[in-house]
Scaffold this active site. Structure first.
Site, PDB file in Angstrom:
ATOM      1  N   ASN A   1      -1.158  -7.683  -3.407  1.00 18.18           N
ATOM      2  CA  ASN A   1      -1.708  -6.834  -4.464  1.00 18.18           C
ATOM      3  C   ASN A   1      -0.620  -6.062  -5.201  1.00 18.18           C
ATOM      4  O   ASN A   1       0.481  -5.870  -4.687  1.00 18.18           O
ATOM      5  CB  ASN A   1      -2.680  -5.833  -3.850  1.00 18.18           C
ATOM      6  CG  ASN A   1      -2.026  -4.982  -2.765  1.00 18.18           C
ATOM      7  OD1 ASN A   1      -1.781  -5.465  -1.671  1.00 18.18           O
ATOM      8  ND2 ASN A   1      -1.732  -3.729  -3.081  1.00 18.18           N
TER       9      ASN A   1
ATOM     10  N   GLU B   1       0.829  -1.204   0.000  1.00 17.05           N
ATOM     11  CA  GLU B   1       0.000   0.000   0.000  1.00 17.05           C
ATOM     12  C   GLU B   1       0.868   1.260   0.000  1.00 17.05           C
ATOM     13  O   GLU B   1       0.367   2.372  -0.046  1.00 17.05           O
ATOM     14  CB  GLU B   1      -0.889   0.019   1.251  1.00 17.05           C
ATOM     15  CG  GLU B   1      -2.131  -0.840   1.131  1.00 17.05           C
ATOM     16  CD  GLU B   1      -1.856  -2.312   0.953  1.00 17.05           C
ATOM     17  OE1 GLU B   1      -0.980  -2.842   1.667  1.00 17.05           O
ATOM     18  OE2 GLU B   1      -2.473  -2.938   0.081  1.00 17.05           O
TER      19      GLU B   1
ATOM     20  N   ASP C   1      -6.886  -4.687  -4.379  1.00 14.61           N
ATOM     21  CA  ASP C   1      -6.135  -5.139  -3.193  1.00 14.61           C
ATOM     22  C   ASP C   1      -6.483  -6.590  -2.863  1.00 14.61           C
ATOM     23  O   ASP C   1      -6.607  -6.962  -1.702  1.00 14.61           O
ATOM     24  CB  ASP C   1      -6.403  -4.224  -1.977  1.00 14.61           C
ATOM     25  CG  ASP C   1      -5.558  -4.595  -0.768  1.00 14.61           C
ATOM     26  OD1 ASP C   1      -4.477  -5.190  -0.958  1.00 14.61           O
ATOM     27  OD2 ASP C   1      -5.985  -4.311   0.361  1.00 14.61           O
TER      28      ASP C   1
HETATM   29 CA    CA Z   1      -2.719  -5.628   0.463  1.00 14.08          CA
END
Ligand code: CA
Length: 711
Positions: A282, A206, A327
């Site tokens: 992700n 992230e 994600d």
């Molecule tokens: Ca993640």
């Protein structure tokens, strides 16, 4: 059992003879503490009283052959001892128990060694993680456990170190930095030891990092190999030949934002095939248009990769979500099992990743055997058996002007909470989350050093204020314990929970499944039918994976209790669906007719909320909302509603004076993890955020008054 006891006696005699000068330690076996090796792990079923590796065996099934505690007597299970921790953030660790000693980690990467029979502290170790590193953790300052090998205890720290401790004393043996501190990496996963090498990944998908997994020599701490899961800058040499191929599945200048694909949880070893399986996270940022603008599969994000454990050489991969936009990590736990499919014995791996499909994959070559949704999803209608790719629904890509209500959301239909597989029932016990998310691409997204970098419109994703719409959203948020039949690809039974983020599961030969709940219980179910047999009021949310072990022939069940993790940190009011619990971080250990008791839960006074003057314009409040959702919500909760782990800013006394600026810009609370945002936020920005929080406070007061008037 007779034969096992005989073998056990022989091994004790051998150990006493061979290690003549070693002192007998008065525990189950002589020898040095944490004397774990590959032979012992491979034969873990011959010593079921121990829980020597993260998932008990190399297969990580989290199934125990112990059955002294079973579906006939579990109602007499009582607390044997408990141990209070000094951290009050999420507790996600699975303890290890080796020869009578329990080793586990807590929040802020602290390590504890306790006498597994009594809870007496043998040693503890605090790696002193700088609290300001907490801003680089997407999902709380958690840690999921240690590895044991040859007298040492290995663990990763939130700030990226890998540390080996002497299992006898807790003194550091070696320490090495596994990350570039200029990038926002973190370690929350448990290391695994394979053939004398500690395998460790990291998180940060992230926050603009490039994923990789590394192997370090157990004795020296030297790096043996590193496998990058996504390609780097193509103008420089690729670290491995497969990355040259992977680079063709990317577009734009992906390496500038790292690419993601972090190995933050699943690492599993198959000694028979000599393959190491890792799950990757992700792509970063979530929104593909900001990561790889002309599309592409973005290998190897959202994938399972098989590597050679000696060299880190690539063998095969299976990508679950090509071109991830949501994600949908595939970093969740992987279970290895040998099961018969259409009368053929197959070596499979089982995974229930965030995207909601339960995958059965041939682990010798990565071929998909079957994939079916294990709960309600709306982003895809199935998986194409020829290509292994998801069949996406029309709303999946959120291309419209309005946010698309996609299920599941970033929390995942199943996240890190471990599932378990009982070879006796043939069922996989999955802690399932039912919670969607409103996806919309951010306009003009720019990554920031101090903010979450999702690439989505964080205001559009927030909880609306209209009570009717809020209720409609909250009504869809649920959780459940699902007993999944991997052969039939359907649920055998389901236990409904009020909300998501319940605990990992343990299944046993006593026909039992144990699971903690977000509502504050620790429970046991009949593994075959799902009938509830036992429940213990844990006083706090229980999210970690339980274990079972035996000391002197007596079986124990242990679970680390303590509410936290990304769900209560980030989702605000949604997290109240699961039960508004406090975080009381504690190791809980049970046995039949245990005699311990928990101290009474202190009564909590709900502070009153009074309105504050707010002269800010609507435009200022909107600007403050934008900044709050980008910079503050990941820890203090969506739309300024805290899930109870970190301070709820609506109640902050700093709203009323200039202390607000010392906290937000001056780093006054840095030692608690609240860093200074002065590098990215101006005094005006901080004032706008304050105006928004005051607005939300006043809104909450009005809402409470109107709901009190109705009652
Ligand atoms: Ca993640």
């Amino acid at each position: 059992m007779g034969q096992r006891n005989a073998l056990f006696l022989i091994s004790v005699v051998l150990l006493l003879t061979v290690g003549g000068c070693r002192k007998a330690r008065g525990r189950q076996e002589a020898g040095k503490p944490a004397d774990v090796n590959g032979t012992r792990i491979a034969a873990a079923d011959s010593e079921p009283g121990n829980w020597m590796v993260h998932g008990r065996t190399y297969s990580e099934q989290r199934f125990s052959p112990l059955k002294q505690i079973n579906d006939q007597n579990v109602s007499q299970l009582k607390l044997a001892w408990s141990y209070d921790l000094d951290t009050h953030r999420g507790q996600e660790a699975t303890p290890l128990v080796v020869d009578g000693v329990m080793y586990f980690t807590s929040a802020w990467s602290k390590v504890f060694a306790l006498d597994a029979g009594t809870g007496a502290v043998l040693w503890s170790y605090d790696p002193k993680v700088p609290r300001e590193w907490g801003i680089n953790a997407c999902c709380d300052v958690v840690n999921r456990g240690v590895a044991a090998w040859n007298g040492k205890i290995y663990f990763g720290t939130l700030d990226g170190r890998l540390i080996a401790l002497d299992a006898a004393t807790g003194k550091p043996f070696w320490e090495t930095l596994t990350i570039d501190r200029n990038s926002r990496y973190s370690i929350t996963g448990a290391p695994r030891v394979v053939k004398g090498k500690v395998i460790i990944g990291n998180g940060g998908g992230e926050f603009g990092v490039r994923g990789y997994v590394s192997a370090y020599d157990c004795e020296t701490g030297k790096l043996v190999w590193r496998f990058y899961t996504v390609p780097g800058d193509p103008s420089k040499p690729f670290e491995s030949p497969i990355l040259a191929q992977a680079a063709r599945s990317w577009s734009g200048e992906w390496w500038k934002s790292g690419g993601g694909g972090t190995v933050w949880d699943a690492v599993v070893y198959d000694p028979e095939l000599d393959l190491l399986y890792v799950g990757t996270g992700n792509g970063g940022p979530w929104t593909q248009k900001y990561r790889s603008p002309k599309g592409g599969d973005n290998l190897f994000t959202c994938s399972i990769i098989a590597l050679r454990p000696d060299t880190g050489e690539y063998v095969w991969h299976y990508q679950e979500d090509a071109t991830d936009d949501w994600d949908y990590d595939s970093a969740e736990q992987i279970i290895l099992a040998d099961i018969s499919i259409e009368s053929q014995p197959r070596k499979v791996l089982l995974q229930a990743p965030k995207n909601g499909f339960f995958y059965v994959i041939d682990r010798s070559n990565g071929t998909l055997i079957s994939a079916k949704p294990f709960t309600y999803i709306n982003w895809a209608t199935g998986v194409d058996m020829k290509t292994g790719r998801p069949l996406e629904s029309a709303l999946a890509r959120y291309t419209g002007n309005d946010p698309a209500p996609v299920v599941p959301g970033p929390l995942g239909a199943h996240s890190w909470q471990p599932m378990s597989y009982s070879p006796l029932t043939g069922l996989v016990y999955i802690p399932v989350n039912d919670v969607g998310f409103k996806y919309k691409s951010a306009e003009n997204f720019e990554p920031k050093k101090l903010a979450a970098n999702y690439g989505i419109d964080v205001v559009a994703a927030g909880m609306p204020q209209d009570p009717k719409i809020r209720k409609a959203i909250l009504d869809t948020v649920k959780g459940k314990l699902v007993a999944w039949d991997p052969l039939q690809q359907k649920a055998a039974w389901v236990v409904e929970r009020p909300g998501p983020w319940n605990g990992g599961t343990l299944s046993t030969a006593g026909n039992l499944v144990f699971e903690g709940t977000a509502a504050g219980n620790f429970e046991a179910y009949r593994a075959g039918t799902g009938e509830e047999l036992w429940s213990f009021a844990a006083q706090t949310g229980v999210i970690a994976g339980p274990v079972t072990y035996a000391i002197n022939g007596e079986q124990y069940v242990a679970v680390l209790a303590g509410w936290g993790g990304v769900f209560p940190l980030a989702t605000g009011e949604v997290s109240f669906k699961s039960g508004r619990v406090r975080n009381i971080s504690r190791m809980l250990v049970f046995k039949i007719d245990g005699t311990a008791a928990l101290p009474a839960l202190p009564v909590l006074q709900e502070p009153t909320l009074t309105p504050l003057k707010n002269r800010a314009s609507v435009g200022t409040i909107r600007k403050g909302e934008q900044l709050f959702q980008r910079y503050c919500a990941a820890c203090h909760g969506d739309v300024a509603v805290s899930g109870g782990v970190l301070p709820d800013l609506r109640y902050s006394s700093a709203l009323e004076n200039d202390e607000w600026f010392s906290d937000v810009l001056g780093g006054m609370l840095q030692s608690d993890g609240m860093v200074s945002f002065a590098k990215e936020l101006s005094r005006e920005d901080a004032a706008d955020i304050r105006a928004y929080v005051i607005f939300r406070r006043n809104q909450s007061v009005t809402q409470r008054q109107s709901s009190a008037a109705k009652n």
